[in-house]
Every structure is written in C-alpha cells, then in structure tokens.
Design a protein around this motif. Structure first.
Motif, PDB file in Angstrom:
ATOM      1  N   ALA A 242       0.833  -1.212   0.000  1.00  0.00           N
ATOM      2  CA  ALA A 242       0.000   0.000   0.000  1.00  0.00           C
ATOM      3  C   ALA A 242       0.866   1.261   0.000  1.00  0.00           C
ATOM      4  CB  ALA A 242      -0.932  -0.009   1.207  1.00  0.00           C
ATOM      5  N   ILE A 243       1.957   1.240   0.752  1.00  0.00           N
ATOM      6  CA  ILE A 243       2.875   2.389   0.777  1.00  0.00           C
ATOM      7  C   ILE A 243       3.563   2.529  -0.583  1.00  0.00           C
ATOM      8  CG2 ILE A 243       5.000   3.278   1.818  1.00  0.00           C
ATOM      9  CD1 ILE A 243       4.083   1.931   4.445  1.00  0.00           C
ATOM     10  N   PHE A 244       3.931   1.396  -1.191  1.00  0.00           N
ATOM     11  CA  PHE A 244       4.513   1.440  -2.530  1.00  0.00           C
ATOM     12  C   PHE A 244       3.516   2.058  -3.518  1.00  0.00           C
ATOM     13  CE2 PHE A 244       5.247  -0.181  -6.769  1.00  0.00           C
ATOM     14  CZ  PHE A 244       6.612  -0.052  -6.927  1.00  0.00           C
ATOM     15  N   ASN A 245       2.252   1.677  -3.409  1.00  0.00           N
ATOM     16  CA  ASN A 245       1.230   2.204  -4.320  1.00  0.00           C
ATOM     17  C   ASN A 245       1.100   3.721  -4.211  1.00  0.00           C
ATOM     18  OD1 ASN A 245       0.671  -0.396  -5.156  1.00  0.00           O
ATOM     19  ND2 ASN A 245      -1.119  -0.640  -3.854  1.00  0.00           N
ATOM     20  N   LEU A 246       1.199   4.240  -2.990  1.00  0.00           N
ATOM     21  CA  LEU A 246       1.117   5.692  -2.808  1.00  0.00           C
ATOM     22  C   LEU A 246       2.249   6.390  -3.562  1.00  0.00           C
ATOM     23  CD1 LEU A 246       0.181   6.008   0.987  1.00  0.00           C
ATOM     24  CD2 LEU A 246      -1.263   6.600  -0.979  1.00  0.00           C
ATOM     25  N   GLY A 342     -17.255 -13.511  -0.374  1.00  0.00           N
ATOM     26  CA  GLY A 342     -16.411 -13.544   0.814  1.00  0.00           C
ATOM     27  C   GLY A 342     -14.942 -13.306   0.573  1.00  0.00           C
ATOM     28  N   LEU A 343     -14.530 -13.047  -0.671  1.00  0.00           N
ATOM     29  CA  LEU A 343     -13.113 -12.847  -0.956  1.00  0.00           C
ATOM     30  C   LEU A 343     -12.723 -11.379  -0.832  1.00  0.00           C
ATOM     31  CD1 LEU A 343     -12.344 -15.104  -4.049  1.00  0.00           C
ATOM     32  CD2 LEU A 343     -12.030 -15.611  -1.641  1.00  0.00           C
ATOM     33  N   ILE A 344     -11.453 -11.148  -0.464  1.00  0.00           N
ATOM     34  CA  ILE A 344     -10.927  -9.791  -0.448  1.00  0.00           C
ATOM     35  C   ILE A 344     -10.975  -9.227  -1.864  1.00  0.00           C
ATOM     36  CG2 ILE A 344      -8.842  -8.411  -0.055  1.00  0.00           C
ATOM     37  CD1 ILE A 344      -8.110 -10.476   2.136  1.00  0.00           C
ATOM     38  N   GLY A 345     -10.593 -10.054  -2.843  1.00  0.00           N
ATOM     39  CA  GLY A 345     -10.709  -9.660  -4.232  1.00  0.00           C
ATOM     40  C   GLY A 345      -9.744  -8.564  -4.631  1.00  0.00           C
ATOM     41  N   LYS A 346      -9.737  -8.239  -5.898  1.00  0.00           N
ATOM     42  CA  LYS A 346      -8.787  -7.260  -6.417  1.00  0.00           C
ATOM     43  C   LYS A 346      -9.025  -5.871  -5.863  1.00  0.00           C
ATOM     44  CE  LYS A 346      -7.252  -7.408 -10.547  1.00  0.00           C
ATOM     45  NZ  LYS A 346      -7.118  -7.375 -11.999  1.00  0.00           N
ATOM     46  N   SER A 347     -10.253  -5.590  -5.462  1.00  0.00           N
ATOM     47  CA  SER A 347     -10.558  -4.246  -4.951  1.00  0.00           C
ATOM     48  C   SER A 347     -10.380  -4.136  -3.444  1.00  0.00           C
ATOM     49  CB  SER A 347     -12.001  -3.862  -5.325  1.00  0.00           C
ATOM     50  OG  SER A 347     -12.917  -4.772  -4.725  1.00  0.00           O
ATOM     51  N   GLY A 348     -10.013  -5.239  -2.785  1.00  0.00           N
ATOM     52  CA  GLY A 348      -9.947  -5.213  -1.327  1.00  0.00           C
ATOM     53  C   GLY A 348      -8.564  -5.398  -0.748  1.00  0.00           C
ATOM     54  N   SER A 349      -7.530  -5.281  -1.576  1.00  0.00           N
ATOM     55  CA  SER A 349      -6.172  -5.436  -1.073  1.00  0.00           C
ATOM     56  C   SER A 349      -5.247  -4.476  -1.795  1.00  0.00           C
ATOM     57  CB  SER A 349      -5.681  -6.870  -1.284  1.00  0.00           C
ATOM     58  OG  SER A 349      -5.462  -7.122  -2.664  1.00  0.00           O
ATOM     59  N   ALA A 350      -4.097  -4.225  -1.194  1.00  0.00           N
ATOM     60  CA  ALA A 350      -3.108  -3.353  -1.831  1.00  0.00           C
ATOM     61  C   ALA A 350      -2.554  -3.994  -3.100  1.00  0.00           C
ATOM     62  CB  ALA A 350      -1.977  -3.048  -0.846  1.00  0.00           C
ATOM     63  N   TRP A 351      -2.445  -5.322  -3.113  1.00  0.00           N
ATOM     64  CA  TRP A 351      -1.973  -5.975  -4.334  1.00  0.00           C
ATOM     65  C   TRP A 351      -2.968  -5.772  -5.474  1.00  0.00           C
ATOM     66  CZ3 TRP A 351       1.942  -7.102  -6.971  1.00  0.00           C
ATOM     67  CH2 TRP A 351       1.883  -8.006  -8.036  1.00  0.00           C
ATOM     68  N   GLY A 352      -4.252  -5.813  -5.159  1.00  0.00           N
ATOM     69  CA  GLY A 352      -5.254  -5.527  -6.173  1.00  0.00           C
ATOM     70  C   GLY A 352      -5.120  -4.106  -6.703  1.00  0.00           C
ATOM     71  N   GLU A 353      -4.816  -3.154  -5.828  1.00  0.00           N
ATOM     72  CA  GLU A 353      -4.627  -1.760  -6.243  1.00  0.00           C
ATOM     73  C   GLU A 353      -3.368  -1.615  -7.095  1.00  0.00           C
ATOM     74  OE1 GLU A 353      -4.877   2.491  -6.528  1.00  0.00           O
ATOM     75  OE2 GLU A 353      -6.275   0.813  -6.392  1.00  0.00           O
ATOM     76  N   PHE A 354      -2.306  -2.368  -6.765  1.00  0.00           N
ATOM     77  CA  PHE A 354      -1.104  -2.340  -7.601  1.00  0.00           C
ATOM     78  C   PHE A 354      -1.433  -2.786  -9.021  1.00  0.00           C
ATOM     79  CE2 PHE A 354       2.339  -4.599  -9.698  1.00  0.00           C
ATOM     80  CZ  PHE A 354       3.356  -3.648  -9.683  1.00  0.00           C
TER      81      PHE A 354
END
Length: 378
Positions: A242-246, A342-354
């Motif tokens: 998440a910090i990398f994404n910022l 029930g999944l975090i999914g691409k929109s629910g994690s920093a890896w998804g945001e990357f």
C-alpha cells in the motif's frame, strides 16, 4: 484426498505412506479419500471413505504387502470433493471425533492456482474455488477468524499464491504449498509424519518445516518448489505494498517502464497461464528487482520494504531456482478469476490496487521493437 481423477493411484500410494508411520497416541491422522471408477488402484474401491489412518505392520514400500490399505476406512458413498460442504463435514467429523490441541488440514489433488483445487471427475469435474475453500473452513464448527487453524496445506500444483494466502490468513496461521507444479506423488508423508511422531508437540511452524524439508530431500530436484509461510505476517506485506502504491501514483513513465522490466524478469511458471487475463509472477523477485534498479528514491525504499516483508513471512522454502516462496497474479482489471463471495478480491487489497495502477500506467515509451524482442512479452 481427492483421488477421483487420474491421480487415484497416487492417492492410494500416499495413504500407504501415512500407514508407514507408527504415530504416538497423542497424534492422529484422519482422512476423507475419494477414489475413481475410471482408474483402477490397489485399494479395490471407488467410492469415498472416511476414517483414521492405522500403521501397517509391513511398513511402507512401493511394492509388496504394504501396497494394501490396512486402515479401517468407512464408506460414506460418493462425495463431491469439489463441494465446500464436503470439506466442512470432514472438518466437523474430524474435530468432533479426534479432538486435538493443534490441527493441520491438508487438501490433496490437482491444483490450479487462482482457479482452485480438487477436481472431482465423477461429479461433473466440480472443484473447490478459493471462495469455496475459505467457506468450507469458515463454516465449520471449529475454525473461524476467532479460532484459526494451526496449519493449512495444499498438496497440489501452483497453490502458493499471495491471493490465496490473503484469504487463508483470516482462518489459519501457517500455509504450506508449492509455487510450481508438483509430481503426482506429492509430499513425502512417511518422512514428515515420522518427524512429527518424534516431536508430537511440534508447533505449526516446525511441522511446516518438516513438510518442506522432507519434500526437498525426497525429490532433490531443481524443478521442485515448496514453501511454508507465516500468514499472520501477510497484512504487513499488504501494508508495505500500500505504501509502494502511494509512491507509484507519482511515478514517471520511465519508472513504470522499469516496473514493467521487473515484471518481465520475475519468475513465472511455464505450466500455468490465465490466457488473456494474465499470469502469476514471483512476488519477491518482482519487488527485489525494483528495489535494486529503481532510481526514484521513495519507490526504491518502498519496494525494499515490500521485499523485507515477504522475506519475514516465508518460514521455510525449498527452491533451487532462487524463488521467494510466494507468487501472485498480475491480472487484467476485467478478469473475475480472483473474485467471489467472501473474498478480499482485487478491490480489497493493496496488491489488487497495484494491479490497477499497473494496468493504467503509461508504458508507451517502450517501442514495439523492444516489446517484440522481450523473451516473455508474448
């Protein structure tokens, strides 16, 4: 153990490996095993059977009397191993009839990374998706976010994915799986259960080490991988991403070209691709390349912190290819492979945001000629 497919003989062989160990009274191994009517085995049955593994007085060998299953496994009819309710029922039966202080759950069969595990040929090739694996465990009477499994293992191909780990982190402490494909025989059950028999109070971390180390010794091959990871440290990985994404939000075109180089340089299994949707890459190698080569100071520092978080989460790692122990999918925005109830999914994690940032980044400075020369571009 889902042997209701072309792995039926390997399933029986692994049951025999389990029977080759004389376990102390305070250690139980119980199994739900489904075999195939299309693939003959020495077991002589094709339905689904449930019960406790008993030691074979003949020990274990690949030939001879030890090939016979001696455990008293009870027929429960034909179960769909791709149905999460089957997994839930097995957990409930196991923890009710064989209560323990520590639990390890192993799911055995073909694995397909983000596509899931345990294809049951008798039941229309149904399989457990990531969402169904999570639901099957979470719906049990024993395990939940407030009472996690000690160890979750996937004796199958390609299951050591960051996305699966993010989901399992809510309900398990340690995960053992392979980044690469596994041989049909899978883990060395006789060896790691033998180590557990000698140390029955082993922690989940120690048991994971027994599994990884015995696998490494059993195959002794540059092509095999298996790793044990600390799921309690996965949030730290995602926080670092998440910090990398910022920092990446202000990255230049040349920065993104180098990030693209990092993707191209990271290991990816030749055995698995999601076609147009993308593929999986070694997560540690990806960020290690960036931390070594980026000149943008905030990005470089952030990438280094992600690398450190990944290393801190990997407990044991068998890899002759210098893999980090964790891989992750870099997928197109419109793919539904990593999604579901029930999944975090691409929109629910920093890896998804990357992945979103990578998808919209301007990497147009790279010429078509360069792209065509890049070995992994196609």
């Amino acid at each position: 153990v889902d042997g209701d497919n072309n792995l039926a003989s390997a399933a029986v062989d692994d049951l025999n490996e389990m029977e080759g160990v004389l376990l102390p009274e305070n250690v139980n191994v119980v199994t739900l095993t489904d075999l195939s009517g299309d693939h003959t085995t020495s077991a002589g049955w094709t339905d689904t059977r449930l019960g406790e593994i008993s030691p074979d007085p003949n020990g274990y060998s690949r030939n001879g009397d030890a090939a016979t299953i001696v455990s008293d496994l009870t027929s429960v009819g034909e179960k769909n191993m791709g149905n999460p309710a089957t997994l839930t029922d097995f957990i409930n039966w196991s923890t009710t009839n064989h209560a323990a202080d520590k639990y390890a759950l192993v799911i055995w069969d073909h694995g397909g990374g983000l596509s899931g595990i345990a294809w049951d040929d008798t039941d229309s090739h149904d399989n457990l998706t990531i969402s169904e694996i999570k639901a099957g465990i979470d719906n049990s009477i024993t395990f939940s976010s407030s009472n996690s499994l000690d160890l979750i293992g996937f004796d199958a191909c390609l299951m050591q994915t960051y996305e699966l780990g993010l989901e399992m982190a809510a309900i398990a402490d340690v995960m053992v799986a392979s980044q690469e494909t596994e041989p049909g025989d899978g883990w060395d059950y006789q060896a790691f259960l033998g180590s557990l028999a000698n140390n029955p109070y082993a922690s989940a971390e120690t048991l994971g080490g027994y599994i990884v180390e015995s696998y490494d010794s059993w195959y002794d091959s540059s092509s095999e991988t298996l790793s044990s990871v600390d799921l309690t440290k996965y949030q730290a990985i995602d926080d670092a991403i998440a910090i990398f994404n910022l920092a990446a939000e202000n990255a230049s075109g040349s920065d993104w070209l180098l990030i693209d180089d990092a993707v191209e340089s990271a290991w990816s299994s030749a055995a698995k691709s999601y076609g147009w949707a993308g593929e999986e890459y070694d997560l540690g190698q990806l960020f290690e390349y960036m931390s070594a080569n980026l000149s943008n100071s905030p990005l470089k520092t952030a990438a280094s912190d992600v690398t450190s978080a990944i290393k801190a989460a990997v407990i044991d790692n068998s890899s002759r290819q210098d893999l980090s122990g964790i891989q992750a999918g870099l997928l197109s925005d419109n793919t539904s492979i990593w999604s579901g109830p029930g999944l975090i999914g691409k929109s629910g994690s920093a890896w998804g945001e990357f992945q979103r940032l990578y998808g919209i980044s301007d990497r147009s400075l790279r010429s078509a000629t360069t792209e065509n020369l890049s070995p992994d571009y196609s």
